[in-house]
Design an enzyme around this catalytic site. Structure first.
Site, PDB file in Angstrom:
ATOM      1  N   ARG A 105       0.842  -1.201   0.000  1.00  6.92           N
ATOM      2  CA  ARG A 105       0.000   0.000   0.000  1.00  6.92           C
ATOM      3  C   ARG A 105       0.872   1.244   0.000  1.00  6.92           C
ATOM      4  NH1 ARG A 105      -4.642   1.861   4.096  1.00  6.92           N
ATOM      5  NH2 ARG A 105      -2.894   1.976   5.513  1.00  6.92           N
ATOM      6  N   THR A 109      -0.819   7.654  -1.352  1.00  7.41           N
ATOM      7  CA  THR A 109      -2.095   7.559  -2.087  1.00  7.41           C
ATOM      8  C   THR A 109      -3.037   6.542  -1.436  1.00  7.41           C
ATOM      9  OG1 THR A 109      -1.296   5.785  -3.503  1.00  7.41           O
ATOM     10  CG2 THR A 109      -0.864   8.037  -4.258  1.00  7.41           C
ATOM     11  N   ASP A 201      -3.475 -10.320  12.626  1.00  4.85           N
ATOM     12  CA  ASP A 201      -2.772 -10.283  11.342  1.00  4.85           C
ATOM     13  C   ASP A 201      -2.473 -11.718  10.912  1.00  4.85           C
ATOM     14  OD1 ASP A 201      -0.425 -10.315   9.508  1.00  4.85           O
ATOM     15  OD2 ASP A 201      -0.650  -8.146   9.694  1.00  4.85           O
ATOM     16  N   ASP A 204       1.258 -12.531  10.138  1.00  2.00           N
ATOM     17  CA  ASP A 204       2.076 -12.609  11.358  1.00  2.00           C
ATOM     18  C   ASP A 204       1.777 -13.879  12.131  1.00  2.00           C
ATOM     19  OD1 ASP A 204       3.441 -10.294  10.898  1.00  2.00           O
ATOM     20  OD2 ASP A 204       2.231  -9.053  12.252  1.00  2.00           O
TER      21      ASP A 204
HETATM   22  N1  URA Z   1      -5.285  -8.508   7.207  1.00  2.00           N
HETATM   23  C1  URA Z   1      -5.103  -9.303   8.289  1.00  2.00           C
HETATM   24  O1  URA Z   1      -4.154 -10.104   8.329  1.00  2.00           O
HETATM   25  N2  URA Z   1      -5.970  -9.202   9.318  1.00  2.00           N
HETATM   26  C2  URA Z   1      -7.004  -8.372   9.307  1.00  2.00           C
HETATM   27  O2  URA Z   1      -7.782  -8.345  10.272  1.00  2.00           O
HETATM   28  C3  URA Z   1      -7.181  -7.538   8.178  1.00  2.00           C
HETATM   29  C4  URA Z   1      -6.314  -7.635   7.142  1.00  2.00           C
END
Ligand code: URA
Length: 210
Positions: A105, A109, A201, A204
């Site tokens: 990202r 922008t 995430d 992660d």
């Molecule tokens: N990406 C992720 O890994 N977790 C989220 O909650 C949103 C996007």
């Protein structure tokens, strides 16, 4: 065109998903559960594959036996979390062709920018299953599908583990022709773009990074 949304409510999927959501689930268990769930999601996402028959010899006689029709399908992983779904699906569809889309990202922008794109040839003749565990804002998924359509894909399905209503709406606006298959539609996105209640995430948690 209305977006086709399938929520896979199979008890095994829902049970494993609950274990994945729990904050204390280890990286090893999270990865194992994702692998197991991806088998079950692969089963659902391929439910409507076109079939044909071929003549085979069993030890007893000849028969016209069912077999999947058409070109080998394409699995496209949105890096990096998509790879967690990809591995399990490949267990069930080992002949699939595989592509990767890498997006980051742009902080100014806020738009997704492509840094990697490698997909199988003849996408126009293949069912293309795009995999990313988390359909959050939908911006990167919609951008990845834009790129795949530009590369020729016409018959696509988007497969995720969790979807936010915001991401579903974004996909409906950008790609109403692409069905979505998910294990859950969660409540909302928070201010940081995380799905709530979600699982954190996904990248992660599956790779043990922070
Ligand atoms: N990406 C992720 O890994 N977790 C989220 O909650 C949103 C996007």
């Amino acid at each position: 065109m209305t977006q086709q949304l399938t929520v896979v409510d199979h008890p095994l999927v829902q049970h494993k998903l609950t274990l994945m959501r729990e904050v204390d689930t280890s990286t090893k268990s999270f990865r194992q559960l994702l692998h197991e769930i991806s088998h079950l999601l692969a089963y659902e996402v391929t439910r409507n594959l076109p079939m044909t028959t071929k003549t085979i010899d069993t030890p007893l006689c000849q028969m016209d036996a069912p077999t999947i029709d058409g070109k080998k399908l394409a699995l496209v992983s949105i890096l990096r979390a998509g790879n967690g779904l990809l591995d399990g699906i490949l267990d069930l569809i080992p002949n699939a062709r595989v592509g990767f889309v890498g997006l980051y990202r742009d902080e100014e922008t806020l738009q997704p920018v492509k840094y990697y794109f490698k997909v199988p040839a003849e996408l126009e003749d293949r069912l293309t299953i795009v995999v990313d565990p988390m359909l959050a804002t939908g911006n990167s998924s919609a951008a990845a599908i834009d790129m795949l359509k530009e590369a020729g894909a016409k018959n696509l399905i988007f497969l995720c583990l969790l979807a936010a209503p915001e991401g579903i709406a974004r996909m409906k606006e950008a790609h109403p022709d692409v069905p979505i298959v998910t294990a859950s539609v969660d409540d909302h996105l928070n201010d940081h773009g995380y799905i709530v209640p979600g699982l954190g995430d996904a990248g992660d948690r599956m790779f043990g990074t922070k």
